[in-house]
Structures are given as structure tokens and as C-alpha cells.
Design an enzyme around this catalytic site. Structure first.
Site, PDB file in Angstrom:
ATOM      1  CG  ASP A 167      -0.227  -0.400   2.686  1.00 11.32           C
ATOM      2  OD1 ASP A 167       1.018  -0.575   2.655  1.00 11.32           O
ATOM      3  OD2 ASP A 167      -0.865  -0.761   3.563  1.00 11.32           O
ATOM      4  CG  ASN A 204      -8.670  -1.496  12.519  1.00 12.27           C
ATOM      5  OD1 ASN A 204      -7.716  -2.301  11.900  1.00 12.27           O
ATOM      6  ND2 ASN A 204      -9.196  -0.388  11.906  1.00 12.27           N
ATOM      7  CG  HIS A 242      -5.694  -2.200   9.101  1.00 11.67           C
ATOM      8  ND1 HIS A 242      -5.865  -1.025   9.468  1.00 11.67           N
ATOM      9  CD2 HIS A 242      -4.330  -2.480   8.855  1.00 11.67           C
ATOM     10  CE1 HIS A 242      -4.686  -0.283   9.999  1.00 11.67           C
ATOM     11  NE2 HIS A 242      -3.729  -1.261   9.483  1.00 11.67           N
ATOM     12  CD  GLU A 260      -8.674   1.020   8.303  1.00  8.99           C
ATOM     13  OE1 GLU A 260      -8.663   0.139   9.090  1.00  8.99           O
ATOM     14  OE2 GLU A 260      -7.978   2.068   8.227  1.00  8.99           O
TER      15      GLU A 260
END
Ligand code: F6R
Length: 243
Positions: free
Chosen positions: A67, A134, A136, A141
Site C-alpha cells: 500500500d 482493528n 486491518h 479496513e
């Protein structure tokens, strides 16, 4: 899924680097999927050390990063392209033409399409992953479709806060709010996946990854379906397992 619980970050990184180096040594034309963030820094240190000590060559190795922040050129010190140069590429004999990091600027939709086409052509032998607090993976996400391919995303507030603390001197406003990321389907297309997580901040994500129900609300849970996944954690990240 193979779970390795290490005593320290350093030990985990040594283990992780060994796994990547095995891939490179067994195939000089290996295709590597790489990650940024605080987690892989120690792995890259070990790879650089190995290159100096053992001269493992990356001449014909191809790399694809997961990314990139939206809006940052590769020369920006917080860009992921810059991170990779700083921590790894500048020390290896890898051919710059074989290095790929998604382009976070310009015609972003075209960049995403081009990246998907390249990923389809060059199947990754191994994909290195960190994991967000979280759950990801890449910048996919919570709620992202398991069928997603390279695309532009809005970062969640928790991710912006985590990254502000680690890389932007706590300045939330300086963290880009969007990114371009490989999708979950791209990640799952790798032949082997190595996910690493250290520290108490990752306890929820690791519990869900290893023992949770597979669901798009926790993107990493998709890895339960992949048949060659190694997870390296420390005791803090593993603290909630089997409780
Ligand atoms: C980085 C990436 C992210 C990170 C994750 C964990 O390329 O795709 O998914 O792996 O945010 O970040 P760290 O390692 O900083 O805790």
C-alpha cells in the site's frame, strides 16, 4: 495456520526473516509481497544483515508492496516508497525496475488497475503482513469486501491515530486520510502468507485472527481460509488466545 509465539520482537523478526530468506534462497526469481509500518522494520534489518554477511542476491527478485498513502510522492519522507528505500532496498542488489509500490498520486484509478494486472501476472511466493489494531490487513479496513482488489480507501480514525503516534510525531492532521492498497483478494492470492504482530495493542486483532469468526468486520479473519499462513507474535499480542 501455524502460530509461533516468541519471547521478544527481535526473536520474532529473526524467525520472520528466516522464512523470507528461505523463499529467496530456494528461488532467485522469487516474487515478494512486502509491508511497511513498525512491525517489519526488524525483519528488514535481518535481511540487510544477511545480505552483508551471506550475499543472498536479490538481483532477479521482484517485489510488490501492499500500500501507499494517497497524495504522497515517493520522495516524501512519510511515503511508503521512501520507507522501503530507507529500511531495505538501498542496501540490497535488487533491480529498481523490479520494485513495485502502488502509486498514491496521479491517475489513481489507473494506478490501481495497472497494479492489479501486475499482481495477476507475478504471483507472490510470499506476502508479508502486519495487522492493524482493528484487524486491518494492508489498508483494508473493517467492512471491506473479501473480494476486493487494489483500490483507494478512506482510513479509519483508529488507523490514523495509530499511525500518527508511530510515524507523524502524534500529529493527526499530518496523516493522509486516504490510501491505495492491495485488496483482500490480492493478498489471498499469494502462495504463502507471513503475518507478524507485536505488543499489547494487537491483542484484539490476534484473538480475532486466530479464534474469531471469519467476517468482513475483521479483515484479517479471511486468512483462516488460506492454506499456508504463518503467524508470528509476541506474548503480549497473544495474551488473549485460548482464554
Ligand atoms: C503497512 C500495512 C498496514 C500495517 C498495519 C500495522 O504496509 O499495510 O496494514 O501492517 O497498520 O502497522 P504497524 O506495523 O505499524 O503496527
Amino acid at each position: 495456520m501455524k502460530l509461533i509465539i516468541c519471547d521478544s520482537y527481535e526473536e520474532g523478526c529473526l524467525e520472520g526473516a528466516k522464512i523470507i530468506l528461505d523463499v529467496v534462497k530456494s528461488n532467485p526469481k522469487a516474487v515478494l509481497g512486502l509491508a511497511t509500518g513498525s512491525t517489519p522494520i526488524g525483519v528488514y534489518k535481518e535481511m540487510v544483515k544477511d545480505f552483508k554477511d551471506n550475499h543472498t542476491s536479490y538481483k532477479d527478485v521482484i517485489s510488490y508492496n501492499l500500500d501507499e498513502y494517497f497524495g504522497l510522492e515517493g520522495t516524501h519522507p512519510q511515503s511508503y516508497r521512501y520507507f522501503m528505500e530507507q529500511h531495505l532496498f538501498q542496501y540490497l542488489d535488487i533491480d529498481p525496475a523490479n520494485v513495485h509500490v502502488p502509486l498514491g498520486h496521479g491517475d489513481i484509478e489507473k494506478n490501481a488497475d495497472d497494479y492489479n494486472a501486475m499482481l495477476d501476472k507475478d504471483v507472490r511466493d510470499i506476502q508479508l503482513l502486519g495487522i492493524g489494531s482493528n484487524g486491518h490487513i494492508g489498508f483494508n479496513e473493517p467492512g471491506e469486501s473479501f473480494d476486493s482488489i487494489t483500490h483507494v480507501v478512506d482510513l479509519k480514525e483508529s488507523t490514523i491515530q495509530d499511525n500518527a503516534k508511530l510515524f507523524f510525531d502524534g500529529d493527526i492532521d499530518a496523516v493522509p486520510k486516504k490510501a491505495i492498497t492491495m485488496g483482500i483478494k490480492n493478498i489471498m492470492d499469494a502462495k504463502k502468507i507471513l503475518l507478524m504482530a507485536f505488543g499489547i495493542n494487537k491483542r484484539y486483532a490476534i484473538k480475532e485472527l486466530v479464534e474469531g469468526t471469519m467476517r468482513e468486520e475483521v479483515p484479517a479473519t479471511i486468512l483462516q481460509k488460506h492454506d499456508d499462513v504463518i503467524v508470528i507474535v509476541d506474548k503480549e499480542a497473544a495474551i488473549d488466545l485460548l482464554k
